[in-house]
Design an enzyme around this catalytic site. Sequence first.
Site, PDB file in Angstrom:
ATOM      1  N   GLU A  43     -35.099 -18.368 -25.060  1.00 11.47           N
ATOM      2  CA  GLU A  43     -34.282 -18.232 -26.267  1.00 11.47           C
ATOM      3  C   GLU A  43     -33.474 -19.511 -26.423  1.00 11.47           C
ATOM      4  O   GLU A  43     -33.004 -20.076 -25.430  1.00 11.47           O
ATOM      5  CB  GLU A  43     -33.340 -17.038 -26.183  1.00 11.47           C
ATOM      6  N   CYS A 257     -31.361 -12.518 -29.588  1.00  8.28           N
ATOM      7  CA  CYS A 257     -30.640 -12.333 -30.847  1.00  8.28           C
ATOM      8  C   CYS A 257     -30.997 -13.383 -31.886  1.00  8.28           C
ATOM      9  O   CYS A 257     -30.725 -13.188 -33.071  1.00  8.28           O
ATOM     10  CB  CYS A 257     -29.143 -12.322 -30.581  1.00  8.28           C
ATOM     11  N   ASN A 389     -35.739  -6.634 -31.463  1.00 14.38           N
ATOM     12  CA  ASN A 389     -35.056  -7.094 -30.256  1.00 14.38           C
ATOM     13  C   ASN A 389     -33.693  -6.434 -30.147  1.00 14.38           C
ATOM     14  O   ASN A 389     -32.801  -6.729 -30.938  1.00 14.38           O
ATOM     15  CB  ASN A 389     -34.863  -8.608 -30.281  1.00 14.38           C
ATOM     16  N   GLU A 390     -33.554  -5.506 -29.221  1.00 10.25           N
ATOM     17  CA  GLU A 390     -32.245  -4.931 -28.881  1.00 10.25           C
ATOM     18  C   GLU A 390     -31.547  -4.237 -30.048  1.00 10.25           C
ATOM     19  O   GLU A 390     -30.337  -4.043 -30.011  1.00 10.25           O
ATOM     20  CB  GLU A 390     -31.306  -6.007 -28.323  1.00 10.25           C
TER      21      GLU A 390
END
Length: 660
Positions: A43, A257, A389-390
């Site tokens: 990331e 994120c 994602n999350e």
Amino acid sequence: MKKHSFLYAALLALPLSLSAQKAMNPPAGGKAISDQLIGIFFEDISCAADGGLYAELIQNGSFEFSPAERDGWGAGTAWRVARPGHSLGLIEVKTDNPIHANNPTYMRLNTERVGHYYDYNGWTGFGIQNDGFAGINVKAGEKYDVSAFMRNVKGETKKVRVALAVPQGWGKDPKLLADAEWEVANGQWQKYEAQLSPAEDAANAVLLILSLNTGTMDVDMVSLMPQDTYKGHGMRKDLAQALADLHPKFMRFPGGCVVHGGGDGFWDTYRWKTTVGPKEQRRGLKNTWGYHQSMGLGYYEYFQFCEDLGMEPLPILPCGVSCQGTNGGWGMKNQAQDWVPMDQMDEWVSEALDLIEWANGDVNTKWGRVRAEAGHPKPFNLKYLGLGNEERISPEFIERFKYIYERVTKAHPEIIIVGTAGPGSHPGNPDFENGWKLADEIGLPILDEHYYEQRDFFLNSRQYDNYPRDRKTKVYLGEYAAKDKKLIDALAEGLYLLHVERNGDVVCMTSYAPLFARRDNTNWNPDLIYFDNERPYLTCSYYVQQMFGLSSGNYFYGDCVKIDGASNLQGQSVVLNTKTRQLFVKICNASADTKKADIDLSRFKSMKPMAQKTTIAGQPDDENNYDAQPIQPQNETIKIKKKMTLDIAPYSFTMLQINL
């Protein structure tokens, strides 16, 4: 969803059966496990890409930095006016008639006076200077490709000097390392290129672009790239090699994120289509972590890097729901979450379908042709695709996830979809429970779990021992780490990974997070690899990950090693790789006492008499940092027997690599 049931078999059985066919039959008593357990998660956090893995040495070369990204930033961030020889001029930020609409900002140099070249020891001209990322690090004799787009707006043909130099302080001429000259005559944008080879090493060099003639000239897309990059594909060689040395089986990217606009909402959501064309046509983006992404490292480079390291690419796409952390949402009792109206969801479906075509399509398809034109006519052979994602597993998320999932699996049943269990993926967490309920309902192949915990969790928890063995959905532990970077934390992670190996029939993939952090711009601690302009700094956790990456296999044996007086602070596993005919014995001791390990490998025939023994050991609070690297693997060749006893040092991790 039963019509896709062959995916579940493909997930574990196919790679294992292929391995088994090539070499040896596994002895009795083993359990088939995933041989894809250890991967990496990249990331762009803590300047992992620009100023990190991506080898570009110029910061803000496209002049697209903005105060919307960080207070005080602007087009001139990382640049300064240069006017040696008492030259004079004016710099303007312009956006009309740019090279491409995705990169609208450029610099206009209005040169009013140029000092005489010979009066100032050759240092004259008006222009701009870039300091790189806290200085530009160059090596004597190495070759660097410098380029820029320029346009002559007004006046005669411009002679432009581009130079690598080391500043010597106020009122002193810089020390020249290398230079070249361009002639800018064209009234349209044109790319100019040269090769620079410094005369000596320098850690704090700068790049100067100087107009040697009066008049007006535009500058954009300035680049300084070392020719010596990893396999010639633009990745910083030492950082890429550190990743290669982990022997990862896959790479998850681009986040995290970063995927779904975690900072500000949908406007800064990562869109892969703006990252695969020519560099001057890519759209830079505000990074979730508070800085600018140039997209010089885009989807094309990610896929190429996966190919270079022999990793499976695992791209993660947004699925129409924002991160609940948007605008401080993590601290809210009812976390904020935005979502795309259902009548607009087809755009996000197309994002996934077009990516599959770009990665795997024939050169005659629309997106396959884009890949081919970038330099890769052969398909990338994408197998995995992550959606989300999350995100909080809300009713809105579930509705949109199902919408994308059903359409993608119908069009491409061969693609293995990875879903998300949200953050804090432990039993009892509402997102965890809802994520698994959704996975069971639709027959999801893989569910991505994330958690960061104190070391005591990893020392004592054995979460996957209790997972149902008949569940079709496999686990990808996509983000995890103990919340410190001491040796004891790395050993705690090692103990946990031994338990993951034991449950390698349930857990198919893992990746530590975050991967990289730049020394002078760190958003998150701990990280696996820290770095500056000179070198990477490998943590204790890095060496534990490396051991597991080196020892991948497809059969687990849990009864070959007995540790005297074992507790939660000790663990062991024996893993067989039937394809390479290698056997790996791993033993972790996170206690203060020496332990005896009785090893019985009688079931394995034709063992070679000598084995490689690798050990990391030290004091529990030892930590590798910028000042010292006390924890290093110690390697030795030892004679082995099918039955033997090893003394396992306090606070240590030991691995035997045995050829069969």
